[in-house]
Design an enzyme around this catalytic site. Structure first.
Site, PDB file in Angstrom:
ATOM      1  N   ASP A 213       0.826  -1.203   0.000  1.00 14.76           N
ATOM      2  CA  ASP A 213       0.000   0.000   0.000  1.00 14.76           C
ATOM      3  C   ASP A 213       0.860   1.252   0.000  1.00 14.76           C
ATOM      4  O   ASP A 213       2.082   1.202   0.170  1.00 14.76           O
ATOM      5  CB  ASP A 213      -1.043  -0.011   1.129  1.00 14.76           C
ATOM      6  N   ASN A 221      -4.184  12.823   0.629  1.00 15.42           N
ATOM      7  CA  ASN A 221      -5.546  13.332   0.438  1.00 15.42           C
ATOM      8  C   ASN A 221      -5.785  14.616   1.216  1.00 15.42           C
ATOM      9  O   ASN A 221      -6.396  15.567   0.709  1.00 15.42           O
ATOM     10  CB  ASN A 221      -6.566  12.272   0.850  1.00 15.42           C
ATOM     11  N   HIS A 226      -8.498  14.869  -2.887  1.00 19.72           N
ATOM     12  CA  HIS A 226      -8.804  13.513  -3.344  1.00 19.72           C
ATOM     13  C   HIS A 226      -8.517  13.318  -4.834  1.00 19.72           C
ATOM     14  O   HIS A 226      -8.235  12.190  -5.268  1.00 19.72           O
ATOM     15  CB  HIS A 226     -10.263  13.178  -3.033  1.00 19.72           C
ATOM     16  N   ASP A 230      -6.427  10.296  -6.284  1.00 19.68           N
ATOM     17  CA  ASP A 230      -6.793   9.402  -7.384  1.00 19.68           C
ATOM     18  C   ASP A 230      -5.668   9.303  -8.411  1.00 19.68           C
ATOM     19  O   ASP A 230      -5.407   8.225  -8.962  1.00 19.68           O
ATOM     20  CB  ASP A 230      -8.067   9.907  -8.070  1.00 19.68           C
ATOM     21  N   GLU A 257      -6.099   2.343  -0.879  1.00 24.74           N
ATOM     22  CA  GLU A 257      -4.736   2.501  -1.405  1.00 24.74           C
ATOM     23  C   GLU A 257      -3.946   1.213  -1.318  1.00 24.74           C
ATOM     24  O   GLU A 257      -2.724   1.199  -1.512  1.00 24.74           O
ATOM     25  CB  GLU A 257      -3.998   3.606  -0.637  1.00 24.74           C
TER      26      GLU A 257
END
Length: 339
Positions: A213, A221, A226, A230, A257
């Site tokens: 991760d 974020n 956000h 992304d 993630e």
């Protein structure tokens, strides 16, 4: 299972279903087939009541009506079940097309024989018999025309079923993909992991699972928003896609993630090399401001690897890979830990 009829009973229902379909205008496709099959089988009382009402009112049993009945009274589309129905329909259509072609050929041959007989009778002036033969010839030609029309319709239905099967396959594939990254989603991951567990590794090889991760993703974020989060996930997805290239291997977005890599017939050393390559490429990734091209963000990842052990199931293998991932986090992040 929805359909539990015996082979003999299902053959009888198929005959009834095809007869009903032939009396109405709806296309010969799996939706129409399913509606009429359940009606003939008597396994769907609400459907039968609705159809009886429609028939009593003289309503057209066309494509629109079939679709409404299907949506109202039959479970929502299950791609696997619909694919089975489409396959069975295609088999039936092939059989009908072959029968229609054979009947048309026989009718054509018989018609030619009648033509020759009629000509011979006309030459001998046997007019009453010649008239009867001419009528039989006319009927034969009409029968051949009807058979030819049926064959055209069956061929069109085969093309429609082929298109439907392709649509179903595409829908099933899309249902396994994460829309943000294009990688497998959790459902796709579960299927690939089960496939790995169901087959023993080749001699001298192992099966491995990598869990990884993005480090401090919440901070990404919170600081950059956000949309940037992304972009980070998409960027890592592309790195994974281009780094894991063996057809038997699979990459999935496990959730949020976190990502997973399923590596059948892969040694611990090979799995570690793959994870290290991804770690280095991720660390080198630079996220830029699209207006100024200024580098605004870099990220790192942590990974954990578990090799399959005797007696492992999906839960235990994932748990050990997760434990190795946690060890990477605890050890300072931006690293690979192999159990």
């Amino acid at each position: 299972m929805r359909y539990t009829e015996s082979k003999a009973r299902s053959a009888e229902l198929l005959r009834l279903t095809l007869a009903n379909m032939g009396h109405h205008t709806a296309a010969f496709n799996p939706i129409t087939f399913t509606v009429w099959y359940e009606h003939a089988a008597g396994i769907n009382p609400k459907l039968n009541a609705d159809m009886s009402l429609c028939l009593s009112k003289g309503l057209a049993m066309d494509d629109e009506m079939m679709l409404r009945l299907y949506r109202d009274h039959i479970t929502p589309a299950d791609t696997e079940q619909m694919e089975l129905i489409a396959h069975e329909m295609q088999r039936l259509m092939r059989s009908m097309a072959d029968s229609a072609a054979a009947t048309g050929e026989q009718a054509g041959t018989f018609g030619q024989q009648l033509t020759e007989l009629n000509q011979a009778l006309a030459a001998t002036e046997a007019s009453p018999l010649s008239t009867q033969v001419a009528r039989a010839l006319e009927g034969t030609l009409e029968m051949k025309a009807a058979v030819d029309t049926l064959q055209v319709r069956v061929n069109q239905s085969q093309d429609e079923i082929k298109r439907l099967r392709q649509d179903l396959e595409r829908t099933r594939e899309e249902a396994m993909l994460d829309p943000l990254t294009g990688l497998l989603n959790r459902k796709g991951f579960d299927q690939r992991l089960q496939a790995l567990l169901s087959q023993a590794p080749d001699s001298g090889e192992s099966h491995c699972l990598v869990m990884l991760d993005i480090d401090h993703f919440k901070r990404v974020n919170d600081t950059h928003g956000h949309l940037m989060g992304d972009r980070v996930i998409q960027g890592l997805g592309e790195i994974l896609r281009t780094s894991v290239t063996r057809p038997s291997h699979a990459v999935a977005r496990y959730g949020g993630e976190e990502f997973a890599i399923v590596l059948p017939n892969t040694s611990r050393a090979e799995a570690t090399q793959i994870a290290e390559t991804i770690r280095a490429r991720t660390k080198a990734m630079k996220l830029r401001n699209r207006s100024t091209q200024e580098v605004v963000l870099t990220v790192t990842i942590s990974s954990g690897i578990a090799a399959l052990r005797q007696g492992d199931d999906a839960h235990s293998l994932i748990a050990r890979a997760d434990a190795a991932l946690y060890a990477s986090k605890k050890g300072g992040r931006d690293r690979v830990t192999c159990q």
